[in-house]
Design a protein around this motif. Structure first.
Motif, short mmCIF file in Angstrom:
data_model
loop_
_atom_site.label_atom_id
_atom_site.label_comp_id
_atom_site.label_asym_id
_atom_site.label_seq_id
_atom_site.Cartn_x
_atom_site.Cartn_y
_atom_site.Cartn_z
N CYS A 130 44.41 41.74 46.94
CA CYS A 130 43.12 41.78 46.21
C CYS A 130 43.65 41.99 44.83
O CYS A 130 44.41 42.61 44.58
CB CYS A 130 42.53 42.92 46.72
N GLU A 131 42.89 41.21 43.93
CA GLU A 131 43.35 41.19 42.31
C GLU A 131 42.11 41.19 41.75
O GLU A 131 41.19 40.51 42.22
CB GLU A 131 44.15 40.28 41.75
N PRO A 132 41.90 41.77 40.63
CA PRO A 132 40.71 41.75 39.70
C PRO A 132 40.42 40.32 39.31
O PRO A 132 41.56 39.39 39.11
CB PRO A 132 41.11 42.56 38.35
N GLY A 133 39.13 39.85 39.39
CA GLY A 133 39.18 38.40 39.14
C GLY A 133 38.56 37.88 40.35
O GLY A 133 37.79 36.65 40.15
N GLN A 134 38.86 38.38 41.40
CA GLN A 134 38.43 37.67 42.75
C GLN A 134 37.14 38.11 42.86
O GLN A 134 36.44 38.77 42.47
CB GLN A 134 39.29 38.19 43.90
N MET A 135 36.37 37.35 43.90
CA MET A 135 35.20 37.40 44.20
C MET A 135 35.22 38.23 45.21
O MET A 135 35.93 38.55 46.08
CB MET A 135 34.36 36.04 44.59
N PHE A 136 34.09 39.31 45.34
CA PHE A 136 34.07 40.21 46.43
C PHE A 136 33.61 39.64 47.66
O PHE A 136 32.94 38.54 47.88
CB PHE A 136 32.49 41.07 45.94
N ASP A 137 34.27 40.15 48.79
CA ASP A 137 34.26 39.61 50.25
C ASP A 137 33.82 40.87 50.94
O ASP A 137 34.49 41.79 50.99
CB ASP A 137 35.62 38.90 50.51
#
Length: 187
Positions: A130-137
């Motif tokens: 998980c990294e900043p900028g990814q969409m929430f799942d």
């Protein structure tokens, strides 16, 4: 008069599977022929019952084996869930000790961290990428809070706590801060 009515009623009722008018045996009234199956029908009935019982037992055996494998695969889940906060605290200590990477304390802590990572990997525990900028799942992430930002709604802004999978199943979700919806940003 009531005695005659009772006698007439009794005479019209079939008894013993025979019709009172014709004295024949009818299948509708429970004849002896319909009640006793032929030997072939009896054999077929018992063979079907034996086959169904064998199939049910085989299904039960397979389900038991699967349940046992499932139990042993995930039996240490509770222990691992209790160990994860300790690992989180250890990693925070490693971050703080990272300022002095040449010190013996940092080198020793780094060795312990490697052992912990190997132990978790051996138990089937994997960190969730998980990294900043990814969409929430919602299957992998848990939104702790949301903040106004220039990013689209549901974008992960920060990671608060790492998440882990245990043999392909979610052990602990990643705690994240997400971008707020456009309505909250204007208010």
């Amino acid at each position: 008069m009531s005695e005659k009515t009772n006698e007439t009623d009794v005479e019209q009722q079939p008894t013993g599977g025979t019709c009172p008018e014709t004295e024949c045996e009818c299948p509708e009234t429970g004849s002896a022929e319909a009640a006793e199956p032929t030997p072939e029908e009896e054999i077929t009935k018992w063979r079907d019952l034996a086959m169904r019982t064998a199939a049910e037992y085989d299904n039960y055996r397979k389900r038991t084996v699967k349940d046992r494998e499932e139990f042993s695969k995930y039996a240490n889940r509770g222990l691992l869930e209790e160990l994860l906060p300790v690992i989180d605290n250890f990693e925070m200590g490693m971050t703080m000790a990272g300022n002095e990477q040449g010190s013996m304390i940092y080198i020793g802590m780094n060795m312990v961290q490697k052992q912990l990572q190997d132990f978790l990997a051996g138990q089937g525990v994997e960190p969730i990428a998980c990294e900043p900028g990814q969409m929430f799942d919602h299957n992998l992430h848990e939104a702790i809070m949301s903040e106004p930002s220039g990013h689209p709604e549901g974008t992960i802004l920060r990671i608060i706590r790492k998440g882990y999978n245990l043999r392909g199943r979610l052990l602990r979700p990643v705690n994240v801060v997400t971008a707020a919806p456009a309505e909250e940003q204007q208010a």
